[in-house]
Design a protein around this motif. Sequence first.
Motif, PDB file in Angstrom:
ATOM      1  N   LEU A  60       0.778  -0.984  -0.310  1.00  0.00           N
ATOM      2  CA  LEU A  60      -0.545  -0.133  -0.348  1.00  0.00           C
ATOM      3  C   LEU A  60       0.900   1.483   0.452  1.00  0.00           C
ATOM      4  CD1 LEU A  60      -3.038   1.683   0.159  1.00  0.00           C
ATOM      5  CD2 LEU A  60      -2.967   1.243   2.413  1.00  0.00           C
ATOM      6  N   SER A  61       1.888   1.552   1.052  1.00  0.00           N
ATOM      7  CA  SER A  61       2.595   2.639   0.726  1.00  0.00           C
ATOM      8  C   SER A  61       3.702   2.441  -0.362  1.00  0.00           C
ATOM      9  CB  SER A  61       3.707   2.552   1.881  1.00  0.00           C
ATOM     10  OG  SER A  61       4.612   3.137   1.935  1.00  0.00           O
ATOM     11  N   SER A  62       3.904   1.698  -0.637  1.00  0.00           N
ATOM     12  CA  SER A  62       4.893   1.388  -2.616  1.00  0.00           C
ATOM     13  C   SER A  62       3.767   2.613  -2.999  1.00  0.00           C
ATOM     14  CB  SER A  62       5.321   0.499  -2.943  1.00  0.00           C
ATOM     15  OG  SER A  62       4.572  -0.613  -2.916  1.00  0.00           O
ATOM     16  N   GLN A  63       2.776   1.719  -3.860  1.00  0.00           N
ATOM     17  CA  GLN A  63       1.426   2.212  -4.536  1.00  0.00           C
ATOM     18  C   GLN A  63       1.112   3.806  -3.609  1.00  0.00           C
ATOM     19  OE1 GLN A  63      -0.222   0.213  -7.059  1.00  0.00           O
ATOM     20  NE2 GLN A  63       2.374  -0.667  -6.526  1.00  0.00           N
ATOM     21  N   LEU A  64       1.132   4.385  -3.014  1.00  0.00           N
ATOM     22  CA  LEU A  64       0.716   5.397  -2.398  1.00  0.00           C
ATOM     23  C   LEU A  64       1.731   6.717  -2.899  1.00  0.00           C
ATOM     24  CD1 LEU A  64      -1.069   5.214   0.934  1.00  0.00           C
ATOM     25  CD2 LEU A  64      -2.685   5.893  -1.138  1.00  0.00           C
ATOM     26  N   LYS A  65       2.673   5.765  -2.866  1.00  0.00           N
ATOM     27  CA  LYS A  65       4.152   6.896  -3.442  1.00  0.00           C
ATOM     28  C   LYS A  65       3.957   6.218  -4.394  1.00  0.00           C
ATOM     29  CE  LYS A  65       7.318   5.911   0.667  1.00  0.00           C
ATOM     30  NZ  LYS A  65       7.940   4.835   1.089  1.00  0.00           N
ATOM     31  N   GLU A  66       3.777   5.781  -5.573  1.00  0.00           N
ATOM     32  CA  GLU A  66       3.764   5.501  -7.461  1.00  0.00           C
ATOM     33  C   GLU A  66       2.607   7.025  -8.005  1.00  0.00           C
ATOM     34  OE1 GLU A  66       4.182   1.735  -8.892  1.00  0.00           O
ATOM     35  OE2 GLU A  66       5.885   1.115  -7.416  1.00  0.00           O
ATOM     36  N   LEU A  67       1.517   6.735  -6.879  1.00  0.00           N
ATOM     37  CA  LEU A  67       0.394   7.773  -7.250  1.00  0.00           C
ATOM     38  C   LEU A  67       0.517   8.861  -7.238  1.00  0.00           C
ATOM     39  CD1 LEU A  67      -2.166   4.750  -6.251  1.00  0.00           C
ATOM     40  CD2 LEU A  67      -1.951   5.903  -8.663  1.00  0.00           C
ATOM     41  N   GLU A  68       1.319   9.030  -6.214  1.00  0.00           N
ATOM     42  CA  GLU A  68       2.030  10.701  -5.948  1.00  0.00           C
ATOM     43  C   GLU A  68       3.320  11.249  -6.987  1.00  0.00           C
ATOM     44  OE1 GLU A  68       3.221  12.804  -1.647  1.00  0.00           O
ATOM     45  OE2 GLU A  68       3.658  10.695  -1.972  1.00  0.00           O
ATOM     46  N   ALA A  69       3.680  10.272  -7.024  1.00  0.00           N
ATOM     47  CA  ALA A  69       5.165  10.337  -8.121  1.00  0.00           C
ATOM     48  C   ALA A  69       4.486  10.691  -9.341  1.00  0.00           C
ATOM     49  CB  ALA A  69       6.308   9.396  -8.068  1.00  0.00           C
ATOM     50  N   ASP A  70       3.215  10.254  -9.741  1.00  0.00           N
ATOM     51  CA  ASP A  70       2.545  10.534 -10.828  1.00  0.00           C
ATOM     52  C   ASP A  70       1.228  11.250 -11.311  1.00  0.00           C
ATOM     53  OD1 ASP A  70       3.982   8.282 -12.654  1.00  0.00           O
ATOM     54  OD2 ASP A  70       2.814   6.680 -12.034  1.00  0.00           O
TER      55      ASP A  70
END
Length: 113
Positions: A60-70
């Motif tokens: 969840l943390s990594s997916q949120l970070k990717e969504l934030e980066a995008d």
Amino acid sequence: MSMAEFKGKVKNVQDTPFGYTISIIGGKWKMVIMYLLAENQTVRFNDLKRQIGAITYKTLSSQLKELEADGLVTRKEYPQVPPKVEYSLTDKAETLLPVLEQLCEWGAKNQHH
């Protein structure tokens, strides 16, 4: 721009607008996270985890970070103890909501066939 415009011209799907879109929202969890954020506006990390269920904290943390980066998710951190972090969709993500709505409509029509 539509899929038809690329018919017979695609050497690598990643170079198309479709490939870009899939790279941003593809995977098992990103659309689920976006759906929940669209439904709830602003959601804390643990609430997201609870609503999704089968996702690990790390994923969840990594997916949120990717969504934030995008540029699809905004992360707001409050300086308090215990730490409070809220996530919400950006304006860019809001433009994807009609696509998610169409996926929901497709599911409603085809789920029980």
